[in-house]
Structure formats: C-alpha cells, structure tokens
Design a protein around this motif. Structure first.
Motif, PDB file in Angstrom:
ATOM      1  N   ASN A 168       6.374  -2.656   7.641  1.00  0.00           N
ATOM      2  CA  ASN A 168       5.418  -2.055   6.505  1.00  0.00           C
ATOM      3  C   ASN A 168       4.905  -0.770   6.886  1.00  0.00           C
ATOM      4  N   GLY A 169       4.088  -0.803   8.111  1.00  0.00           N
ATOM      5  CA  GLY A 169       3.193   0.280   8.481  1.00  0.00           C
ATOM      6  C   GLY A 169       4.241   1.481   8.598  1.00  0.00           C
ATOM      7  N   HIS A 198       7.253   2.093   7.556  1.00  0.00           N
ATOM      8  CA  HIS A 198       7.812   2.720   6.421  1.00  0.00           C
ATOM      9  C   HIS A 198       6.815   3.500   5.719  1.00  0.00           C
ATOM     10  N   LYS A 199       5.521   2.819   5.461  1.00  0.00           N
ATOM     11  CA  LYS A 199       4.442   3.786   4.743  1.00  0.00           C
ATOM     12  C   LYS A 199       4.506   4.883   5.296  1.00  0.00           C
ATOM     13  N   ALA A 200       4.142   5.087   6.784  1.00  0.00           N
ATOM     14  CA  ALA A 200       3.962   6.524   7.507  1.00  0.00           C
ATOM     15  C   ALA A 200       5.533   7.291   7.243  1.00  0.00           C
ATOM     16  N   ILE A 210       7.387   7.378   4.557  1.00  0.00           N
ATOM     17  CA  ILE A 210       7.235   7.947   3.106  1.00  0.00           C
ATOM     18  C   ILE A 210       6.226   8.880   3.077  1.00  0.00           C
ATOM     19  N   LYS A 211       5.063   8.718   3.644  1.00  0.00           N
ATOM     20  CA  LYS A 211       3.984   9.965   3.723  1.00  0.00           C
ATOM     21  C   LYS A 211       4.409  11.051   4.284  1.00  0.00           C
ATOM     22  N   TRP A 212       5.216  11.236   5.528  1.00  0.00           N
ATOM     23  CA  TRP A 212       5.956  12.220   6.054  1.00  0.00           C
ATOM     24  C   TRP A 212       7.001  12.829   5.311  1.00  0.00           C
ATOM     25  N   THR A 235      12.398   0.490   0.527  1.00  0.00           N
ATOM     26  CA  THR A 235      11.353   1.233   0.668  1.00  0.00           C
ATOM     27  C   THR A 235      11.791   2.637   0.094  1.00  0.00           C
ATOM     28  N   ALA A 276      10.847   4.882  -3.369  1.00  0.00           N
ATOM     29  CA  ALA A 276      10.192   6.024  -3.510  1.00  0.00           C
ATOM     30  C   ALA A 276      11.202   7.148  -3.968  1.00  0.00           C
TER      31      ALA A 276
END
Length: 82
Positions: free
Chosen positions: A10-11, A13-15, A17-19, A43, A47
């Motif tokens: 999760n962490g 994947h979130k990073a 998507i942010k990038w 994910t 997005a």
C-alpha cells in the motif's frame, strides 16, 4: 529515462501514484508476479493510469532483436506494450 523502485504494498503503491501525478507518463509497464501484481493493477486502474502487463516469455524473446539492449530500454518497452 529514469528508473525508480517502489515497494509492492500500500505505501509503495501510494508513493507510485503520487509520483505519477507529477510525472508525464503514457503507460506503466510491469511483469505480473503471480498474485502479487493484482493489488498494483487495481491501484493503477482506480487512479486511471494506463498500464501494460508484460509477459515474461515475450520479454525474453524480445532480446533477440538487435536494436534492443534490454527489454527495459525505450524501444523495448514500446515493442512489449504495443
């Protein structure tokens, strides 16, 4: 071209998507890894990020083409994802 690594969780994947939100990309290509790629796939889909799963056999076969140094060079990725 830059190569980055993100944790497969999760962490990470979130990073990713942010990038991706800050970086113009046409498509994310990845090799499916049994059940572990499914969360990434969900994910990216949620997005709205276009992606391509690269068949490992196809990636190995692509090495036969002389202009492709590795399957991760730009012509190699184009060949594998189109």
């Amino acid at each position: 071209m830059r190569c980055l690594r993100f944790a497969n969780g999760n962490g990470g994947h979130k990073a990713l998507i942010k990038w991706l939100a800050q970086t113009p990309v046409q498509r994310v290509a990845f090799e499916p890894t049994g059940p572990y790629h499914r969360a990434l796939e969900r994910t990216l889909g949620a997005a709205g990020v276009p992606f391509a799963k690269v068949n490992p056999r196809q990636a190995r076969r692509s090495r036969r083409y002389p202009k492709m140094k590795t399957p991760t060079d730009w012509p190699g990725l184009f060949f594998l994802t189109h």
